[in-house]
Each structure stands twice: as structure tokens, then as C-alpha cells.
Design a protein around this motif. Structure first.
Motif, PDB file in Angstrom:
ATOM      1  N   GLU A  50      19.730  23.167  88.321  1.00  0.00           N
ATOM      2  CA  GLU A  50      20.975  23.529  88.996  1.00  0.00           C
ATOM      3  C   GLU A  50      21.589  24.772  88.341  1.00  0.00           C
ATOM      4  N   GLN A  51      21.460  24.891  87.040  1.00  0.00           N
ATOM      5  CA  GLN A  51      21.931  26.089  86.347  1.00  0.00           C
ATOM      6  C   GLN A  51      21.213  27.330  86.887  1.00  0.00           C
ATOM      7  N   ARG A  52      19.913  27.197  87.064  1.00  0.00           N
ATOM      8  CA  ARG A  52      19.125  28.323  87.578  1.00  0.00           C
ATOM      9  C   ARG A  52      19.608  28.730  88.968  1.00  0.00           C
ATOM     10  N   LYS A  53      19.857  27.744  89.825  1.00  0.00           N
ATOM     11  CA  LYS A  53      20.303  28.031  91.192  1.00  0.00           C
ATOM     12  C   LYS A  53      21.673  28.700  91.209  1.00  0.00           C
ATOM     13  N   VAL A  54      22.561  28.215  90.349  1.00  0.00           N
ATOM     14  CA  VAL A  54      23.903  28.799  90.274  1.00  0.00           C
ATOM     15  C   VAL A  54      23.822  30.246  89.797  1.00  0.00           C
ATOM     16  N   THR A  55      22.998  30.493  88.785  1.00  0.00           N
ATOM     17  CA  THR A  55      22.829  31.853  88.277  1.00  0.00           C
ATOM     18  C   THR A  55      22.284  32.775  89.360  1.00  0.00           C
ATOM     19  N   GLU A  56      21.314  32.286  90.120  1.00  0.00           N
ATOM     20  CA  GLU A  56      20.718  33.099  91.173  1.00  0.00           C
ATOM     21  C   GLU A  56      21.714  33.418  92.276  1.00  0.00           C
ATOM     22  N   TYR A  80      25.741  27.290 100.726  1.00  0.00           N
ATOM     23  CA  TYR A  80      26.192  25.945 100.348  1.00  0.00           C
ATOM     24  C   TYR A  80      26.093  25.702  98.848  1.00  0.00           C
ATOM     25  N   GLN A  81      25.155  26.390  98.222  1.00  0.00           N
ATOM     26  CA  GLN A  81      25.088  26.315  96.760  1.00  0.00           C
ATOM     27  C   GLN A  81      26.357  26.910  96.157  1.00  0.00           C
ATOM     28  N   CYS A  82      26.819  27.996  96.766  1.00  0.00           N
ATOM     29  CA  CYS A  82      28.033  28.649  96.288  1.00  0.00           C
ATOM     30  C   CYS A  82      29.264  27.778  96.539  1.00  0.00           C
ATOM     31  N   THR A  83      29.370  27.185  97.718  1.00  0.00           N
ATOM     32  CA  THR A  83      30.528  26.338  98.018  1.00  0.00           C
ATOM     33  C   THR A  83      30.550  25.100  97.123  1.00  0.00           C
ATOM     34  N   ARG A  84      29.370  24.604  96.761  1.00  0.00           N
ATOM     35  CA  ARG A  84      29.291  23.416  95.915  1.00  0.00           C
ATOM     36  C   ARG A  84      29.888  23.680  94.532  1.00  0.00           C
ATOM     37  N   HIS A  85      29.756  24.896  94.073  1.00  0.00           N
ATOM     38  CA  HIS A  85      30.259  25.257  92.741  1.00  0.00           C
ATOM     39  C   HIS A  85      31.331  26.343  92.843  1.00  0.00           C
ATOM     40  N   MET A  86      32.110  26.306  93.919  1.00  0.00           N
ATOM     41  CA  MET A  86      33.036  27.387  94.215  1.00  0.00           C
ATOM     42  C   MET A  86      34.042  27.657  93.090  1.00  0.00           C
ATOM     43  N   GLU A  87      34.593  26.611  92.505  1.00  0.00           N
ATOM     44  CA  GLU A  87      35.589  26.809  91.449  1.00  0.00           C
ATOM     45  C   GLU A  87      34.984  27.532  90.252  1.00  0.00           C
ATOM     46  N   PHE A  88      33.758  27.155  89.905  1.00  0.00           N
ATOM     47  CA  PHE A  88      33.078  27.827  88.799  1.00  0.00           C
ATOM     48  C   PHE A  88      32.774  29.278  89.157  1.00  0.00           C
ATOM     49  N   VAL A  89      32.288  29.502  90.375  1.00  0.00           N
ATOM     50  CA  VAL A  89      31.952  30.853  90.817  1.00  0.00           C
ATOM     51  C   VAL A  89      33.199  31.743  90.806  1.00  0.00           C
ATOM     52  N   LYS A  90      34.312  31.198  91.278  1.00  0.00           N
ATOM     53  CA  LYS A  90      35.560  31.964  91.275  1.00  0.00           C
ATOM     54  C   LYS A  90      36.002  32.301  89.856  1.00  0.00           C
ATOM     55  N   ALA A  91      35.889  31.330  88.964  1.00  0.00           N
ATOM     56  CA  ALA A  91      36.287  31.554  87.574  1.00  0.00           C
ATOM     57  C   ALA A  91      35.387  32.589  86.911  1.00  0.00           C
ATOM     58  N   TYR A  92      34.096  32.549  87.235  1.00  0.00           N
ATOM     59  CA  TYR A  92      33.138  33.498  86.668  1.00  0.00           C
ATOM     60  C   TYR A  92      33.496  34.933  87.075  1.00  0.00           C
ATOM     61  N   PHE A  93      33.720  35.143  88.370  1.00  0.00           N
ATOM     62  CA  PHE A  93      34.029  36.486  88.846  1.00  0.00           C
ATOM     63  C   PHE A  93      35.422  36.934  88.424  1.00  0.00           C
ATOM     64  N   ALA A  94      36.327  35.968  88.229  1.00  0.00           N
ATOM     65  CA  ALA A  94      37.688  36.320  87.821  1.00  0.00           C
ATOM     66  C   ALA A  94      37.704  37.038  86.475  1.00  0.00           C
ATOM     67  N   ILE A  95      36.720  36.744  85.634  1.00  0.00           N
ATOM     68  CA  ILE A  95      36.617  37.417  84.340  1.00  0.00           C
ATOM     69  C   ILE A  95      36.467  38.924  84.531  1.00  0.00           C
ATOM     70  N   MET A  96      35.789  39.313  85.621  1.00  0.00           N
ATOM     71  CA  MET A  96      35.585  40.736  85.933  1.00  0.00           C
ATOM     72  C   MET A  96      36.663  41.254  86.875  1.00  0.00           C
ATOM     73  N   ASP A  97      37.690  40.451  87.083  1.00  0.00           N
ATOM     74  CA  ASP A  97      38.781  40.820  87.985  1.00  0.00           C
ATOM     75  C   ASP A  97      38.278  41.008  89.417  1.00  0.00           C
ATOM     76  N   TYR A 150      29.191  24.603  83.259  1.00  0.00           N
ATOM     77  CA  TYR A 150      27.849  25.130  83.469  1.00  0.00           C
ATOM     78  C   TYR A 150      26.831  24.406  82.589  1.00  0.00           C
ATOM     79  N   GLU A 151      27.173  24.189  81.340  1.00  0.00           N
ATOM     80  CA  GLU A 151      26.229  23.567  80.414  1.00  0.00           C
ATOM     81  C   GLU A 151      25.929  22.117  80.754  1.00  0.00           C
ATOM     82  N   GLU A 152      26.847  21.470  81.464  1.00  0.00           N
ATOM     83  CA  GLU A 152      26.638  20.079  81.847  1.00  0.00           C
ATOM     84  C   GLU A 152      25.760  19.931  83.088  1.00  0.00           C
TER      85      GLU A 152
END
Length: 205
Positions: free
Chosen positions: A12-18, A48-65, A5-7
């Protein structure tokens, strides 16, 4: 995950957060959505923003199970898990979802070139009547509130202005209704919603 995320560039960070926030609030992201102004289906950039960063999005939500699922055939990304906070649905919204699923299945059995279906408000109420699911005719306020709720969760998109709640008002039924309910589930639930039954606890979406 944090390094990924920091890279990213700030924009792009803003879009991913949104997009993460939107997926959490809506439960679903659609690849294509109906636009009433243009009367056409438009590409949903969030999908498509979500699919572009799908691995990160999955890892983010995985923290909340919470599990992030993608059905590319239907064009739907959605989240599921015990931690997904569902909203209490009024009885009318629950009945609408049941009938929308039935109508969706009917439309899809006849058409194979689209993942979306269209039905009129009159058809929905006619189906509710045929199954004897309505105890009384809902008010215009209840109907508008119900449609607004289902629109927010990406289950429908009114093709006409919400205030025009006559029988001719049309709704796009999105394939997300397949994720909410399977065909067998619908028929089992309909049996529990017979006219005159005692009010049950309102289900969650």
C-alpha cells in the motif's frame, strides 16, 4: 503524517507513493478514462487510491504549499498552487486547449448524462479557422506532438491511433479542461490570439 504512512502495508505504501508521483506529474487524476482497446470508459484505480488516502495526500502536498482539490461531480482530482511547475506550452497546444473548452461547453449544453465530450480533429481545426486563430496549417508532426502533450496532462484521450491525424480522428475531451479554463477566460484569450499577431510568450499549463 509519517506515522500514517509507516503503518500502511509495504504494498500500500508503494501504491500511495506512485499515485502521489503521478498526480504531481500529470496535475490531474480522472475517475474514468477512455480505453481505446475496449472502446469503453474504465475506472481509474489511481483516482480511488488517492481518495482512499486523501487526508494524507493533502498533508503531503501541503508541505510544498500545494493544494489538492477534488471535484466528485466531474470526477477529477487536481493540484494547484504557485509551486505547481507548469510546462511551457507551444502555441498550437494553447490554441487546441481554447477550442477544446469551447467544444466541451457546446457538447455539455446538449448532453447531461456524461462528463466527457467527443470531437473530431476536423472540428477542432474548423473552429480554429472560424476564429482565425491559425497562422498556417500545422504539420502532422506538430499535431501529433500537441495531442501527445494534451493526453499526458489528461485533457484528452485519442479514440483513434495518433498517427491517423486526418479530420475524422476523434478525441475524448475530459472535464479537466474546465479546471484549466473557464468559459469567460476562453473568450478573452481568443481575442488576444488573432491571426497574424506577434508571437507571445508561451503560457504554462
Amino acid at each position: 503524517m509519517i506515522n500514517y504512512y509507516e503503518e500502511l502495508p509495504p504494498e500500500e505504501q508503494r501504491k500511495v507513493t506512485e499515485v502521489i508521483g503521478r498526480l504531481y506529474r500529470q496535475t490531474f487524476l480522472l475517475e474514468r478514462q477512455y480505453d481505446r482497446k475496449t472502446k469503453r470508459y474504465q475506472i481509474n484505480k489511481d483516482y480511488y487510491q488517492c481518495t482512499r488516502h486523501m487526508e494524507f495526500v493533502k498533508a503531503y502536498f501541503a508541505i510544498m504549499d500545494i493544494e489538492v482539490m477534488e471535484n466528485s461531480q466531474m470526477g477529477v482530482i487536481y493540484i494547484r498552487g504557485e509551486q505547481v511547475a507548469g510546462e511551457k506550452l507551444p502555441r498550437l497546444a494553447t490554441l487546441y486547449i481554447l477550442v477544446l473548452k469551447l467544444l466541451y461547453d457546446e457538447r455539455m449544453s446538449a448532453v447531461s448524462t456524461s462528463v466527457n465530450a467527443v470531437a473530431s480533429l476536423g472540428e477542432i481545426h474548423e473552429k480554429l479557422g472560424s476564429y482565425r486563430l491559425l497562422r498556417k496549417q500545422p504539420s502532422m508532426t506538430e499535431i501529433r506532438r500537441c495531442l501527445a502533450l494534451l493526453k499526458r496532462y489528461q485533457l484528452i484521450e485519442p479514440m483513434d491511433i495518433l498517427e491517423e491525424t486526418d479530420g475524422q480522428s476523434r478525441l475524448v475531451i475530459y472535464p479537466t479542461v474546465n479546471v484549466v479554463l473557464m468559459g469567460d477566460d476562453v473568450r478573452a484569450l481568443i481575442e488576444t490570439y488573432t491571426e497574424g499577431d506577434e508571437e507571445d510568450d508561451e503560457p504554462e499549463l
